[in-house]
Design a protein around this motif. Structure first.
Motif, PDB file in Angstrom:
ATOM      1  N   ALA A   1      -0.804 -10.870  -8.862  1.00  6.70           N
ATOM      2  CA  ALA A   1      -1.556 -11.559  -7.808  1.00  6.70           C
ATOM      3  C   ALA A   1      -0.814 -11.566  -6.475  1.00  6.70           C
ATOM      4  CB  ALA A   1      -1.878 -12.986  -8.238  1.00  6.70           C
ATOM      5  N   ALA A   2       0.508 -11.470  -6.513  1.00  4.08           N
ATOM      6  CA  ALA A   2       1.308 -11.542  -5.289  1.00  4.08           C
ATOM      7  C   ALA A   2       1.452 -10.188  -4.596  1.00  4.08           C
ATOM      8  CB  ALA A   2       2.693 -12.101  -5.601  1.00  4.08           C
ATOM      9  N   MET A   3       0.976  -9.118  -5.210  1.00  9.82           N
ATOM     10  CA  MET A   3       1.131  -7.788  -4.622  1.00  9.82           C
ATOM     11  C   MET A   3       0.403  -7.686  -3.291  1.00  9.82           C
ATOM     12  SD  MET A   3       0.922  -4.905  -7.623  1.00  9.82           S
ATOM     13  CE  MET A   3       1.280  -3.587  -6.448  1.00  9.82           C
ATOM     14  N   GLY A   4       0.999  -6.964  -2.358  1.00 14.66           N
ATOM     15  CA  GLY A   4       0.361  -6.741  -1.075  1.00 14.66           C
ATOM     16  C   GLY A   4      -0.822  -5.795  -1.178  1.00 14.66           C
TER      17      GLY A   4
ATOM     18  N   SER B   1       6.305   4.969 -12.719  1.00 12.45           N
ATOM     19  CA  SER B   1       6.350   3.522 -12.930  1.00 12.45           C
ATOM     20  C   SER B   1       6.504   2.837 -11.588  1.00 12.45           C
ATOM     21  CB  SER B   1       7.527   3.141 -13.841  1.00 12.45           C
ATOM     22  OG  SER B   1       7.451   3.824 -15.077  1.00 12.45           O
ATOM     23  N   LEU B   2       5.605   1.915 -11.278  1.00 13.80           N
ATOM     24  CA  LEU B   2       5.712   1.119 -10.066  1.00 13.80           C
ATOM     25  C   LEU B   2       6.221  -0.256 -10.468  1.00 13.80           C
ATOM     26  CD1 LEU B   2       3.182   0.906  -7.148  1.00 13.80           C
ATOM     27  CD2 LEU B   2       4.225  -1.157  -8.077  1.00 13.80           C
ATOM     28  N   VAL B   3       7.397  -0.631  -9.951  1.00 13.36           N
ATOM     29  CA  VAL B   3       7.986  -1.915 -10.322  1.00 13.36           C
ATOM     30  C   VAL B   3       7.940  -2.866  -9.131  1.00 13.36           C
ATOM     31  CG1 VAL B   3       9.438  -0.922 -12.117  1.00 13.36           C
ATOM     32  CG2 VAL B   3      10.341  -1.095  -9.816  1.00 13.36           C
ATOM     33  N   TYR B   4       7.484  -4.081  -9.414  1.00 12.91           N
ATOM     34  CA  TYR B   4       7.324  -5.086  -8.367  1.00 12.91           C
ATOM     35  C   TYR B   4       7.956  -6.388  -8.839  1.00 12.91           C
ATOM     36  CZ  TYR B   4       5.066  -8.349  -5.145  1.00 12.91           C
ATOM     37  OH  TYR B   4       4.833  -9.333  -4.220  1.00 12.91           O
ATOM     38  N   ARG B   5       8.621  -7.067  -7.923  1.00 12.45           N
ATOM     39  CA  ARG B   5       9.447  -8.216  -8.305  1.00 12.45           C
ATOM     40  C   ARG B   5       8.646  -9.460  -8.681  1.00 12.45           C
ATOM     41  NH1 ARG B   5      11.480 -11.007  -2.907  1.00 12.45           N
ATOM     42  NH2 ARG B   5       9.754 -10.500  -1.528  1.00 12.45           N
ATOM     43  N   ARG B   6       7.386  -9.541  -8.213  1.00  8.41           N
ATOM     44  CA  ARG B   6       6.577 -10.727  -8.520  1.00  8.41           C
ATOM     45  C   ARG B   6       5.414 -10.341  -9.438  1.00  8.41           C
ATOM     46  NH1 ARG B   6       8.249 -14.917  -5.299  1.00  8.41           N
ATOM     47  NH2 ARG B   6       9.399 -14.345  -3.409  1.00  8.41           N
TER      48      ARG B   6
ATOM     49  N   MET C   1       0.809  -1.205   0.000  1.00  2.43           N
ATOM     50  CA  MET C   1       0.000   0.000   0.000  1.00  2.43           C
ATOM     51  C   MET C   1       0.850   1.267   0.000  1.00  2.43           C
ATOM     52  SD  MET C   1      -3.067  -0.495  -0.472  1.00  2.43           S
ATOM     53  CE  MET C   1      -3.232   1.270  -0.360  1.00  2.43           C
ATOM     54  N   THR C   2       1.996   1.230   0.666  1.00  3.81           N
ATOM     55  CA  THR C   2       2.859   2.411   0.668  1.00  3.81           C
ATOM     56  C   THR C   2       3.324   2.729  -0.744  1.00  3.81           C
ATOM     57  OG1 THR C   2       3.599   1.998   2.934  1.00  3.81           O
ATOM     58  CG2 THR C   2       5.007   3.390   1.568  1.00  3.81           C
ATOM     59  N   ALA C   3       3.678   1.691  -1.495  1.00  6.83           N
ATOM     60  CA  ALA C   3       4.108   1.897  -2.876  1.00  6.83           C
ATOM     61  C   ALA C   3       2.995   2.503  -3.713  1.00  6.83           C
ATOM     62  CB  ALA C   3       4.558   0.561  -3.477  1.00  6.83           C
TER      63      ALA C   3
END
Length: 444
Positions: A312-315, A304-309, A286-288
């Motif tokens: 579906a795995a996002m918090g 751009s928001l980059v996430y490693r997974r 949520m902070t991101a």
């Protein structure tokens, strides 16, 4: 991460003041009385309501909605506040789409739940607008409790203890109370100083004193608190930020997302806030999301928001992901930062493509770069040093179901305690329940 290094691309006033004011208006405007009545009429008033079970504080949701339906919003507020004294802010920031509203029978039947969050806000706003406080303190017990941290868990614990007749001192490291409600959520979720107003309203119960500028391990020690008080509740949250251990992390323009959000939340003039042209946010919680959306609302050309997974795995919930996308944030999955590049200030983020193989996240060997003059890091927060003699679990303070720690006379709750899910509503429940156990232990 660097601080105080001027970055040419980060400037103030990217948007006119009128556009900024419009961008940061209330995300969910309050219901008018007629709208609230119509929304309340949709409730089935289930006998074994699944929405109650889905609420971490166990609010009797069908009851308060029926009270709204009957034209008694302040009675509805009393029902809410009996269970959740911070029901006003929770109505604004709770992920109701994955809690009470997801469990709503209307959601299962029609794909459109009762608007529980909006109805909760309607009721609690009515209570606060009417003035006064709905609860009365019990006779003084002569007992004193120290609460460390004036966030949701600490405030909920303090209020319940004060209600029961105990004197409470809340020691807060920052200059003002509120915790993440005041410093850590998106400005468009709690507008017009609501978080601070709710704290002022809560304190009307009496018997609670706020002592700002007092941090555990600096101005405070457990030994001194134990000497001066009959019990201690730790609710200091997670004060440390997980470092970005990458080449280039020291470059100008790189900062923790929580610091960016806190500065925005406390700003009196949004047009004076500086923002980059090309912003990259690293993280998936949520902070991101809050940082990325607000960067766009301040006028960043690209975020751009980059996430490693994968998605579906996002918090962050799917609702929050979709909100970010609707504001122009580019969500990029299966990417992990490996280096930041620039001469003194950040200019690019180098990313490795990832995939999951046999349950493990691995790099594929493919890489890419994103232009960036500002990088906001939201890879998690950590608990600071824990006083000796207190057991920990997964980097947080170990507690049992009642909030008790391994040290007699010491309880903990909220983000600093193990086993929670880092939600305001969960922190409130933990603070409230710990207060009841403290009260029982004090034998008052």
């Amino acid at each position: 991460m660097a601080t105080g290094i001027r970055t040419p691309g980060i400037v103030a006033g990217r948007l006119p003041a009128r556009d900024l004011a419009r961008n940061f208006e209330d995300l969910h405007p309050p219901l008018a009385p007629h709208e609230a009545a119509v929304a309340a009429d949709r409730c089935y008033f289930c006998h074994d309501a699944p929405c109650i079970t889905a609420c971490p504080t166990g609010i009797d949701i069908p009851l308060f909605i029926r009270q709204i339906q009957a034209g008694q919003p302040r009675g509805a507020a009393r029902t809410i506040l009996d269970a959740n004294i911070l029901g006003g802010i929770c109505a604004r920031v709770c992920p109701t789409e994955t809690l009470c509203e997801e469990a709503c029978v209307r959601e299962a039947a029609e794909g459109r739940p009762v608007e529980i969050g909006k109805l909760q806000r309607f009721a609690t706003d009515a209570m606060m607008a009417a003035g006064g406080h709905p609860f009365e303190r019990a006779p003084a017990t002569g007992r004193s409790v120290a609460v460390v941290g004036a966030g949701p868990a600490g405030l909920a614990c303090a209020h319940r203890l004060a209600l029961l007749g105990h004197d409470v001192v809340i020691f807060e490291a920052r200059a003002k109370p509120g915790g993440l409600n005041e410093f850590g959520i998106a400005a468009y979720k709690a507008t017009q100083g609501f978080a601070a107003a709710e704290v002022d309203w809560l304190l009307q119960i009496g018997g609670i004193r706020i002592a700002p500028g007092n941090a555990l391990g600096a101005e405070l020690t457990l030994e001194a608190l134990a000497r001066d008080h009959d019990a201690i509740f730790l609710a200091m949250g997670l004060g440390g930020v997980r470092a970005l251990a990458l080449p280039g992390a020291e470059l100008g323009g790189v900062q923790p997302a929580v610091d960016f959000i806190a500065a925005l939340r406390q700003a009196r003039d949004l047009s004076a806030l500086e923002i980059g042209r090309d912003v990259v946010v690293i993280g998936g919680g949520m902070t991101a999301i809050d940082a990325a959306v607000q960067a766009r609302l301040l006028g960043a050309a690209t975020v751009s928001l980059v996430y490693r997974r994968n998605r579906a795995a996002m918090g962050a919930s799917r609702y929050e992901q979709d909100l970010a996308a609707s504001k122009g944030v580019r969500l990029m999955f299966n990417l992990v930062p490996v280096a930041l590049h620039g001469e003194g200030t950040v200019a690019e983020v180098e990313l490795a493509v990832t995939e999951t193989r046999e349950g493990r996240l691995v790099e594929t060997g493919e890489r890419m770069r994103l232009a960036a003059d500002q990088v906001l890091v939201a890879t998690g927060q950590v608990l600071g040093p824990v006083p000796a003699g207190i057991e920990t679990d997964g980097g947080k303070i170990a507690v049992d179901a009642r909030g008790r720690t391994s040290r007699p006379g010491l309880w903990a709750g909220g983000d600093c305690a193990a086993g929670g899910d880092d939600l305001t509503v969960t922190a409130v429940a933990q603070g409230r329940d710990a207060a009841m156990d403290i009260h029982g232990q004090l034998g008052a």
